[in-house]
Write a protein that holds these residues in place. Structure first.
Motif, short mmCIF file in Angstrom:
data_model
loop_
_atom_site.label_atom_id
_atom_site.label_comp_id
_atom_site.label_asym_id
_atom_site.label_seq_id
_atom_site.Cartn_x
_atom_site.Cartn_y
_atom_site.Cartn_z
N VAL A 32 4.48 -0.01 0.48
CA VAL A 32 4.74 1.24 0.77
C VAL A 32 6.34 1.38 1.45
O VAL A 32 7.13 2.30 1.33
CB VAL A 32 3.76 1.88 1.73
N HIS A 85 -3.63 -2.45 1.01
CA HIS A 85 -3.79 -1.40 1.92
C HIS A 85 -5.04 -0.71 1.44
O HIS A 85 -5.37 0.35 1.88
CB HIS A 85 -2.64 -0.51 1.91
N PHE A 88 -9.03 0.85 3.42
CA PHE A 88 -8.33 2.03 4.29
C PHE A 88 -9.57 2.62 5.15
O PHE A 88 -9.15 3.59 6.00
CB PHE A 88 -7.63 2.86 3.31
N MET A 98 -4.03 9.34 4.09
CA MET A 98 -3.23 8.15 4.04
C MET A 98 -1.99 8.45 3.79
O MET A 98 -1.41 8.56 2.79
CB MET A 98 -3.79 7.91 2.47
N ASN A 100 2.19 7.35 4.79
CA ASN A 100 2.91 6.04 4.89
C ASN A 100 2.66 5.07 6.02
O ASN A 100 2.60 4.09 5.78
CB ASN A 100 4.20 6.21 4.34
N ARG A 103 -0.85 3.57 5.96
CA ARG A 103 -0.93 2.65 4.67
C ARG A 103 -0.27 1.30 5.52
O ARG A 103 -0.93 0.27 5.44
CB ARG A 103 0.01 2.72 3.54
#
Length: 444
Positions: A32, A85, A88, A98, A100, A103
């Motif tokens: 990410v 990731h 989660f 979720m 960034n 993540r």
């Protein structure tokens, strides 16, 4: 013990060389982060430049192997781009959607859990981020976390102030007044002094006897200040540090001067007064160029109405306020007429002086604490022959999202040039704007 460092996007946008700063450890860049880097690479500012640099470096590292498998770095470490990731659940339970940031936290958490399951506890996993809330979230998840400190010029306690006070035997002070200089060794103290550093000698026996001296450019002896305390364009130094500042500002043999200090200590006013004297009275320089970075807290300059001069006026108003005081203008519009008539004073946004070669000018860069190391290098390296550049700022008041008091360009420049005979620095500590302004700077 080998460590695993998970790197947040803001670290790479702040220092594009950061991925090579973790010695022989494993560096993990969550996928990410690549998406966020990609979204910034078209920007025309420092952040965009850093994003493009990171992209090129990662592309170059692909020649060493697949990034998702990990590639070796020249410093003995390794770098890996990680998509891990997917687990989660734990992060989502605590922090919801979720994003960034979440993540990136998930990548760090999954690495942490995998290492904990290894025999002997595995390697420590550390999330490196300049975002305070990301570090707080990581702590909640039980992940070790750090700010990125590799690019810091100095710790707060070690910052170079440009002056110090020494308590000596009164005979040393008497010797100075007799011979008008002192050898560094005559102090009898184990103190390392820098070129052009100021020294206040005080009587160790407690009398009022004292002396104000400056280290010679070659760093071998202490000399008296060359200037008297006469007014400079109507401005007189109100304290010892302001007198030190004027000594540097009016010395043509010191082409680089840095002044730092809180609001109200007189940095800008003293520098403008010195610049006007050098340009208008002594004609040492052809032009007085005043610039400051445009770091918006609201709409950027491009969105403001009007021509360039109209857009710049709000950002440059503190400069104009000081010029109005120095020229003692009475009516609105008088200053514009004076500046138009003189023609030797130019007020610009820093954006418009990049890329130029600037010879024969007295250059003032205000609010320099909002510049990165790269921007400071770009500006100072453009200074031409017979020019003098002065950078001013308060490292405690930074508007740039990726800089702090220890990693900004002004602090970096001060530390890098403190041992050079062509530069001088003073940290101004006493506010002279008003008693109210001094209290506000100290207590608010």
């Amino acid at each position: 013990m080998r460590k695993i460092y998970v790197i947040d996007t803001n670290v790479l946008l702040h220092d594009p060389q950061a991925m090579f700063s973790f010695e022989d450890n494993e560096v993990v860049i969550p996928s990410v982060v690549l998406e966020e880097i990609d979204s910034k690479k078209r920007l025309a500012d420092e952040i965009g430049r850093n994003a493009r640099f990171v992209s090129r470096e990662l592309d170059r590292l692909r020649e060493n192997g697949h990034l998702h498998d990990g590639v070796a770095l020249d410093n003995g470490g390794s770098l890996k781009v990680e998509m891990n990731h997917r687990r989660f659940v734990r992060v989502q339970e605590l922090f919801g959607e979720m994003t960034n940031d979440n993540r990136i936290l998930a990548v760090a958490l999954n690495y942490h859990m995998e290492e904990q399951e290894r025999e002997g506890g595995g390697c420590p996993v550390i999330l490196v981020s300049k975002d305070v809330l990301v570090r707080v979230k990581a702590d909640v998840l039980g992940i070790m976390t750090e700010d990125y400190l590799s690019d810091r010029a100095a710790s707060p306690s070690d910052q170079y102030a440009g002056h110090l006070t020494l308590h000596v035997h009164p005979s040393v002070i008497d010797e100075f007044y007799t011979y008008r200089f002192l050898g560094i060794n005559h102090l009898g103290l184990n103190v390392k002094l820098m070129p052009n550093e100021f020294v206040i000698l005080r009587d160790e026996l407690g009398t009022s006897k004292s002396a104000l001296l400056k280290v010679s450019p070659d760093g071998h002896r202490l000399e008296p200040l060359h200037l008297s305390n006469d007014p400079v364009w109507g401005i007189t130094a109100r304290n010892a540090q302001q007198r030190m500042a004027l000594e540097l500002l009016l010395n043509d043999d010191i082409p680089l001067v840095t002044l730092s200090g809180r609001a109200g200590t007189g940095k800008t006013l003293l520098t403008l007064a010195a610049g006007l004297m050098k340009v208008e009275d002594e004609h040492k320089y052809k032009k007085l160029l005043i610039a400051r970075p445009v770091v918006p807290m609201g709409k950027d300059i491009g969105y403001l109405p009007g021509e360039k001069e109209e857009k710049l006026r709000p950002w440059m108003q503190p400069i104009y306020d000081n010029l109005e005081f120095l020229f003692d203008t009475k009516k609105s519009g008088d200053l514009d007429k004076i500046l138009m008539g003189l023609g030797s004073i130019q007020v610009e946004a820093l954006t418009y002086i990049r890329g130029r070669s600037i010879p024969g000018q007295f250059i003032i860069i205000d609010e320099a604490q909002n510049l990165s190391k790269h921007e400071v290098k770009t500006i100072v390296s453009r200074v031409g022959e017979n020019s003098k550049i002065v950078l001013l700022g308060d490292p405690e008041q930074i508007d740039h999202p990726y800089l702090d008091a220890m990693s900004n360009g002004l602090t970096y420049l001060i530390e890098q040039f403190k041992a050079e005979g062509i530069s001088g620095h003073v940290t101004l500590e006493k506010g002279e704007r008003s008693r109210l302004a001094q209290l506000a700077a100290e207590r608010l």
